[in-house]
Design a protein around this motif. Structure first.
Motif, PDB file in Angstrom:
ATOM      1  N   LEU A 194       1.012  -1.295  -0.104  1.00 49.10           N
ATOM      2  CA  LEU A 194      -0.014  -0.140  -0.040  1.00 49.10           C
ATOM      3  C   LEU A 194       0.680   1.288   0.104  1.00 49.10           C
ATOM      4  CD1 LEU A 194      -2.783  -0.953   2.525  1.00 49.10           C
ATOM      5  CD2 LEU A 194      -3.081  -0.816   0.050  1.00 49.10           C
ATOM      6  N   ILE A 195       1.985   1.206   0.987  1.00 48.58           N
ATOM      7  CA  ILE A 195       2.814   2.249   0.949  1.00 48.58           C
ATOM      8  C   ILE A 195       3.370   2.482  -0.631  1.00 48.58           C
ATOM      9  CG2 ILE A 195       4.950   3.229   1.864  1.00 48.58           C
ATOM     10  CD1 ILE A 195       4.267   1.677   4.220  1.00 48.58           C
ATOM     11  N   GLU A 196       3.850   1.501  -1.096  1.00 51.73           N
ATOM     12  CA  GLU A 196       4.729   1.567  -2.577  1.00 51.73           C
ATOM     13  C   GLU A 196       3.809   1.917  -3.548  1.00 51.73           C
ATOM     14  OE1 GLU A 196       6.370  -2.164  -2.968  1.00 51.73           O
ATOM     15  OE2 GLU A 196       7.948  -1.996  -1.307  1.00 51.73           O
ATOM     16  N   GLY A 197       2.475   1.601  -3.343  1.00 54.39           N
ATOM     17  CA  GLY A 197       1.457   1.971  -4.316  1.00 54.39           C
ATOM     18  C   GLY A 197       1.131   3.464  -4.314  1.00 54.39           C
ATOM     19  N   GLY A 198       1.515   4.018  -3.179  1.00 52.85           N
ATOM     20  CA  GLY A 198       1.400   5.580  -3.232  1.00 52.85           C
ATOM     21  C   GLY A 198       0.211   6.049  -2.251  1.00 52.85           C
ATOM     22  N   LEU A 199      -0.350   5.348  -1.239  1.00 53.46           N
ATOM     23  CA  LEU A 199      -1.422   5.421  -0.540  1.00 53.46           C
ATOM     24  C   LEU A 199      -1.031   6.960   0.210  1.00 53.46           C
ATOM     25  CD1 LEU A 199      -4.047   4.624   1.076  1.00 53.46           C
ATOM     26  CD2 LEU A 199      -2.462   3.308   2.767  1.00 53.46           C
ATOM     27  N   TYR A 200       0.156   7.085   0.642  1.00 57.60           N
ATOM     28  CA  TYR A 200       0.096   8.285   1.235  1.00 57.60           C
ATOM     29  C   TYR A 200       1.012   9.269   0.482  1.00 57.60           C
ATOM     30  CZ  TYR A 200      -0.208   5.370   5.301  1.00 57.60           C
ATOM     31  OH  TYR A 200      -0.941   4.283   6.231  1.00 57.60           O
ATOM     32  N   LYS A 201       0.593   9.214  -0.892  1.00 59.19           N
ATOM     33  CA  LYS A 201       1.024  10.254  -1.857  1.00 59.19           C
ATOM     34  C   LYS A 201       0.437  11.508  -1.555  1.00 59.19           C
ATOM     35  CE  LYS A 201       1.929  11.089  -6.552  1.00 59.19           C
ATOM     36  NZ  LYS A 201       1.904  10.624  -7.969  1.00 59.19           N
ATOM     37  N   ASP A 202      -1.046  11.433  -1.252  1.00 57.74           N
ATOM     38  CA  ASP A 202      -1.813  12.795  -0.967  1.00 57.74           C
ATOM     39  C   ASP A 202      -1.498  13.203   0.458  1.00 57.74           C
ATOM     40  OD1 ASP A 202      -3.403  14.917  -1.528  1.00 57.74           O
ATOM     41  OD2 ASP A 202      -5.163  13.495  -1.338  1.00 57.74           O
ATOM     42  N   LEU A 203      -1.557  14.528   0.809  1.00 52.15           N
ATOM     43  CA  LEU A 203      -1.433  15.049   2.103  1.00 52.15           C
ATOM     44  C   LEU A 203      -2.486  14.593   2.938  1.00 52.15           C
ATOM     45  CD1 LEU A 203      -0.028  18.344   1.469  1.00 52.15           C
ATOM     46  CD2 LEU A 203       1.140  16.282   2.191  1.00 52.15           C
ATOM     47  N   ALA A 204      -2.291  14.043   4.053  1.00 55.81           N
ATOM     48  CA  ALA A 204      -3.386  13.772   5.103  1.00 55.81           C
ATOM     49  C   ALA A 204      -4.010  15.045   6.125  1.00 55.81           C
ATOM     50  CB  ALA A 204      -2.969  12.779   6.220  1.00 55.81           C
ATOM     51  N   VAL A 205      -5.373  14.979   6.010  1.00 55.21           N
ATOM     52  CA  VAL A 205      -6.112  16.199   6.758  1.00 55.21           C
ATOM     53  C   VAL A 205      -5.597  16.096   8.371  1.00 55.21           C
ATOM     54  CG1 VAL A 205      -8.208  17.288   7.592  1.00 55.21           C
ATOM     55  CG2 VAL A 205      -7.832  16.442   5.096  1.00 55.21           C
ATOM     56  N   PRO A 206      -4.712  16.800   8.981  1.00 51.01           N
ATOM     57  CA  PRO A 206      -4.709  16.946  10.354  1.00 51.01           C
ATOM     58  C   PRO A 206      -5.810  16.946  11.101  1.00 51.01           C
ATOM     59  CG  PRO A 206      -3.460  18.673   9.382  1.00 51.01           C
ATOM     60  CD  PRO A 206      -4.282  18.206   8.427  1.00 51.01           C
ATOM     61  N   PHE A 207      -6.483  16.163  12.068  1.00 51.65           N
ATOM     62  CA  PHE A 207      -7.498  16.371  12.892  1.00 51.65           C
ATOM     63  C   PHE A 207      -7.018  16.821  14.307  1.00 51.65           C
ATOM     64  CE2 PHE A 207     -12.110  14.787  12.191  1.00 51.65           C
ATOM     65  CZ  PHE A 207     -12.286  15.276  11.040  1.00 51.65           C
ATOM     66  N   MET A 208      -7.062  18.319  14.221  1.00 44.91           N
ATOM     67  CA  MET A 208      -6.488  18.956  15.706  1.00 44.91           C
ATOM     68  C   MET A 208      -7.539  18.863  16.886  1.00 44.91           C
ATOM     69  SD  MET A 208      -3.365  19.673  14.527  1.00 44.91           S
ATOM     70  CE  MET A 208      -2.390  19.997  13.056  1.00 44.91           C
ATOM     71  N   ASP A 209      -6.936  19.162  17.898  1.00 47.48           N
ATOM     72  CA  ASP A 209      -8.018  19.371  18.979  1.00 47.48           C
ATOM     73  C   ASP A 209      -8.108  20.787  19.474  1.00 47.48           C
ATOM     74  OD1 ASP A 209      -5.358  20.202  19.952  1.00 47.48           O
ATOM     75  OD2 ASP A 209      -5.103  18.923  21.569  1.00 47.48           O
ATOM     76  N   GLY A 210      -9.064  21.079  20.374  1.00 51.36           N
ATOM     77  CA  GLY A 210      -9.218  22.338  20.592  1.00 51.36           C
ATOM     78  C   GLY A 210     -10.124  23.280  19.695  1.00 51.36           C
ATOM     79  N   ALA A 211      -9.692  24.453  19.549  1.00 49.09           N
ATOM     80  CA  ALA A 211     -10.246  25.407  18.565  1.00 49.09           C
ATOM     81  C   ALA A 211     -10.052  25.207  17.197  1.00 49.09           C
ATOM     82  CB  ALA A 211     -10.025  26.728  18.809  1.00 49.09           C
ATOM     83  N   HIS A 212      -8.812  24.601  16.981  1.00 51.85           N
ATOM     84  CA  HIS A 212      -8.357  23.893  15.633  1.00 51.85           C
ATOM     85  C   HIS A 212      -9.117  22.978  14.681  1.00 51.85           C
ATOM     86  CE1 HIS A 212      -5.136  26.104  17.479  1.00 51.85           C
ATOM     87  NE2 HIS A 212      -4.531  26.529  16.067  1.00 51.85           N
ATOM     88  N   ARG A 213      -9.831  22.273  15.626  1.00 53.07           N
ATOM     89  CA  ARG A 213     -10.867  21.081  15.015  1.00 53.07           C
ATOM     90  C   ARG A 213     -11.758  21.601  14.048  1.00 53.07           C
ATOM     91  NH1 ARG A 213      -9.654  15.961  16.651  1.00 53.07           N
ATOM     92  NH2 ARG A 213     -11.127  14.312  16.123  1.00 53.07           N
ATOM     93  N   GLU A 214     -12.327  22.590  14.263  1.00 51.66           N
ATOM     94  CA  GLU A 214     -13.313  23.275  13.254  1.00 51.66           C
ATOM     95  C   GLU A 214     -12.681  23.287  11.797  1.00 51.66           C
ATOM     96  OE1 GLU A 214     -16.899  23.496  13.579  1.00 51.66           O
ATOM     97  OE2 GLU A 214     -16.032  22.215  15.544  1.00 51.66           O
ATOM     98  N   GLU A 215     -11.565  23.925  11.853  1.00 48.39           N
ATOM     99  CA  GLU A 215     -10.715  24.188  10.587  1.00 48.39           C
ATOM    100  C   GLU A 215     -10.572  22.704  10.136  1.00 48.39           C
ATOM    101  OE1 GLU A 215      -9.382  27.446   8.118  1.00 48.39           O
ATOM    102  OE2 GLU A 215     -10.878  26.971   9.806  1.00 48.39           O
ATOM    103  N   SER A 216     -10.311  21.906  10.723  1.00 48.03           N
ATOM    104  CA  SER A 216      -9.718  20.341  10.257  1.00 48.03           C
ATOM    105  C   SER A 216     -10.933  19.727   9.417  1.00 48.03           C
ATOM    106  CB  SER A 216      -9.585  19.431  11.530  1.00 48.03           C
ATOM    107  OG  SER A 216      -8.329  19.714  12.053  1.00 48.03           O
ATOM    108  N   LYS A 217     -12.215  19.975  10.252  1.00 50.72           N
ATOM    109  CA  LYS A 217     -13.400  19.295   9.326  1.00 50.72           C
ATOM    110  C   LYS A 217     -13.453  20.313   8.236  1.00 50.72           C
ATOM    111  CE  LYS A 217     -15.567  18.779  14.032  1.00 50.72           C
ATOM    112  NZ  LYS A 217     -16.614  19.245  14.764  1.00 50.72           N
ATOM    113  N   MET A 218     -13.221  21.536   8.139  1.00 50.48           N
ATOM    114  CA  MET A 218     -13.560  22.240   6.907  1.00 50.48           C
ATOM    115  C   MET A 218     -12.471  21.879   5.846  1.00 50.48           C
ATOM    116  SD  MET A 218     -16.164  24.306   7.365  1.00 50.48           S
ATOM    117  CE  MET A 218     -15.745  25.577   5.923  1.00 50.48           C
ATOM    118  N   LEU A 219     -11.372  21.343   6.202  1.00 47.90           N
ATOM    119  CA  LEU A 219     -10.236  20.889   5.442  1.00 47.90           C
ATOM    120  C   LEU A 219     -10.568  19.543   4.670  1.00 47.90           C
ATOM    121  CD1 LEU A 219      -6.833  21.379   7.122  1.00 47.90           C
ATOM    122  CD2 LEU A 219      -7.570  22.181   4.733  1.00 47.90           C
ATOM    123  N   ALA A 220     -11.305  18.607   5.497  1.00 44.98           N
ATOM    124  CA  ALA A 220     -11.881  17.382   5.121  1.00 44.98           C
ATOM    125  C   ALA A 220     -12.677  17.718   3.847  1.00 44.98           C
ATOM    126  CB  ALA A 220     -12.452  16.692   6.134  1.00 44.98           C
TER     127      ALA A 220
END
Length: 279
Positions: A194-220
């Motif tokens: 899966l790694i060699e096939g490029g599973l992590y080629k795209d950037l992951a959305v960081p799910f932050m805690d606290g006040a930053h989590r709302e922005e994480s959902k918007m990023l998703a």
């Protein structure tokens, strides 16, 4: 004027940060612990959209400490270019597949749906694969992902989904209370193919805690919307090129003994093919 301190913490150790407990208990002088850490600590992240949230929180604390706002407990501040301020609209029929073999993934997907009620959550991989353009594999990454028997099943589902062309929405949990871990761990726990096939080629959305989590959902949501738009444009381009190729082929059959010289779009955006007689 009432004095106030706004402590900032950068959690990424590999980027020069340190755990909050280390900064407070081991590095901060004892006489400064109370004035520095009595206020809520604002985390500083390396990703731009989260920096905007941090800057907004810093500005809010500074304003609340000023005479004009001492009677206030919070201020509805807005920062330009912030995703929450700009808004994100999901495409019609947007959906995600959530695997039962992905621990706590359903709860994370429900968080995203709370922000985007139109998002449909699917639990049947076959039904998800039957859809086009609007379905993503919701991969929730925590310390428990790809562990044990569930991990084997999750990997097999990912292989099947990716072979069918289903895009993967990577969600990396950053809240310690929800099982966060360093992203480097996934290069150990994830199957090599899966790694060699490029599973992590795209950037992951960081799910932050606290006040930053709302922005994480918007990023998703922005990720879901962006991939839909990219797929739609690619589909339109493919159809356009197929149409041009078909017209050229028909022109060649009709104009036997001629050579194609030019292909262009006229003022009405129609395909014009110019031929010259072979000599």
């Amino acid at each position: 004027m009432t004095s106030s301190s706004s402590a900032r913490s950068r959690p990424e150790a590999d980027k020069g940060g340190a755990p909050l407990e280390t900064l407070r208990d081991l590095e901060c002088p004892a006489d400064l612990v109370q004035p520095v850490f009595s206020a809520d600590v604002i985390r500083w992240h390396r990703i731009f959209v989260f920096q905007l949230v941090s800057l907004k929180l810093i500005a809010e604390q500074m304003l609340l400490a000023s005479p004009a706002y001492l009677h206030k407990k919070s201020l509805p501040l807005v920062v330009r270019r912030e995703l929450v301020e700009r808004g994100v609209q999901l495409p019609v029929g947007a959906s995600v597949y959530v695997s039962a073999a992905n621990p706590a993934a359903d709860a994370a997907a429900q968080e995203v749906r709370a922000k985007f009620p139109e998002l449909e959550i699917l639990s049947d991989l076959g039904a998800a694969l039957s859809r086009t353009f609007s379905t993503h594999f919701f991969l929730y990454l925590t310390k428990d992902t790809f562990r044990g028997r569930h991990g084997l099943r999750l990997a097999e589902e990912l292989r099947k989904a990716r072979a069918a062309g289903m895009p993967v929405l990577l969600i990396h949990e950053n809240d310690a209370s929800k099982g966060s871990c360093s992203f480097s761990q996934f290069f150990v726990s994830t199957p090599d193919d899966l790694i060699e096939g490029g599973l992590y080629k795209d950037l992951a959305v960081p799910f932050m805690d606290g006040a930053h989590r709302e922005e994480s959902k918007m990023l998703a949501g922005a990720k879901l919307s962006a991939h839909r738009e990219k797929s739609r444009c690619c589909h339109q381009l493919t159809r356009a090129f197929e149409g041009i190729r078909g017209r050229i082929a028909r022109g060649r059959r009709i104009a036997r003994g001629q050579r194609m010289r030019e292909v262009r779009l006229d003022e009405n955006r129609s395909v014009r093919v110019t031929y010259t007689l072979e000599t």
